[in-house]
Design a protein around this motif. Structure first.
Motif, PDB file in Angstrom:
ATOM      1  N   SER A 176       0.834  -1.213   0.000  1.00 38.72           N
ATOM      2  CA  SER A 176       0.000   0.000   0.000  1.00 38.72           C
ATOM      3  C   SER A 176       0.865   1.257   0.000  1.00 38.72           C
ATOM      4  O   SER A 176       0.520   2.254  -0.659  1.00 38.72           O
ATOM      5  CB  SER A 176      -0.924  -0.003   1.219  1.00 38.72           C
ATOM      6  N   THR A 195      -3.438  -3.677  -7.855  1.00 39.09           N
ATOM      7  CA  THR A 195      -3.966  -5.017  -8.137  1.00 39.09           C
ATOM      8  C   THR A 195      -3.319  -6.053  -7.226  1.00 39.09           C
ATOM      9  O   THR A 195      -3.991  -6.947  -6.689  1.00 39.09           O
ATOM     10  CB  THR A 195      -3.714  -5.382  -9.607  1.00 39.09           C
ATOM     11  N   PHE A 198      -4.800  -5.794  -3.793  1.00 47.90           N
ATOM     12  CA  PHE A 198      -6.115  -6.448  -3.716  1.00 47.90           C
ATOM     13  C   PHE A 198      -5.955  -7.962  -3.566  1.00 47.90           C
ATOM     14  O   PHE A 198      -6.642  -8.597  -2.747  1.00 47.90           O
ATOM     15  CB  PHE A 198      -6.925  -6.114  -4.959  1.00 47.90           C
ATOM     16  N   SER A 201      -4.783  -8.803  -0.114  1.00 49.41           N
ATOM     17  CA  SER A 201      -5.869  -8.698   0.866  1.00 49.41           C
ATOM     18  C   SER A 201      -6.729  -9.958   0.865  1.00 49.41           C
ATOM     19  O   SER A 201      -7.108 -10.462   1.925  1.00 49.41           O
ATOM     20  CB  SER A 201      -6.729  -7.470   0.560  1.00 49.41           C
TER      21      SER A 201
END
Length: 227
Positions: A176, A195, A198, A201
């Motif tokens: 991040s 991307t 994501f 995560s």
């Protein structure tokens, strides 16, 4: 002033009050309370089905004496999953990234399984310290090794949970931070890092659930050896 990446794992406090107590109490608020409805909703039905499947898978190969632990271990798994998942929300704190917290979960349950084994089948429990057919000169060495492996079990439980969650949080923070810096400098590369963030995560959500399951699964295996 340079902020360390590990500052996110420090226990926060507000007005001198440690907020880790709030983090530990929050999952209990999310659990469903008794209702006067005759039929359960979809979410509660799904939760009950998952709990039943988990208990069946964990306790099916175990002796009948160990089935009394079903409610306790199921509640522990739900509690750990809740703590791990809530720690993925922004501006939250994950108590299970603290080794002391995980050891507080691991040591009492491990010690309980050992005490149960010593009470119910002391000879069988002590027999684990010396494999059958061991040569006589190796007997003292193997007893020491097996004793160390027995006492290292709770540390392995706590360190495994701590290391997996800490590594996932660090990867998410680094990715991040890279996305934030590259947004104005290299937008195409920033899109790639977003991307990747994501996907990380999603991976961390899976790790949060799997590690709670593995923690309770290993405890059930220790219990299975002593009942």
């Amino acid at each position: 002033m340079t902020v360390s990446l590990f500052d996110q794992f420090l226990s926060p406090s507000y007005l001198g009050i440690p907020l880790i107590t709030l983090s530990l109490a929050l999952p209990w608020v999310l659990y469903p309370s008794p209702s006067s409805r005759w039929l359960n909703g979809r979410l509660l039905t799904l939760q009950q089905w998952l709990m039943a499947r988990f208990a069946q898978q964990i306790f099916e190969p175990m002796a009948l004496a160990g089935h009394k632990w079903a409610m306790m271990l199921t509640a522990l798994m739900l509690y750990l999953i809740s703590l791990n998942m809530l720690g993925l929300l922004p501006y939250t704190f994950t108590p299970t990234t603290q080794l002391s917290m995980n050891m507080a979960f691991a040591v009492p349950f491990w010690l309980a399984t050992v005490i149960i084994g010593m009470q119910n089948q002391m000879t069988f429990s002590l027999a684990h310290l010396l494999p059958e057919g061991t040569p006589t000169p190796l007997i003292p060495l193997l007893i020491i090794i097996e004793t160390i492996s027995l006492f290292i079990r709770p540390f392995a439980l706590g360190v495994r949970l701590t290391a997996n969650l800490t590594a996932g949080h660090l990867l998410i923070q680094l990715t991040s931070l890279a996305s934030f810096v590259l947004t104005t400098m290299l937008p195409p590369v920033a899109f790639f890092t977003v991307t990747l963030l994501f996907l990380l995560s999603l991976l961390e959500i899976a790790v949060a659930m799997i590690q709670a399951y593995v923690f309770v699964l290993l405890l059930s295996l220790y219990l299975q050896e002593n009942v």
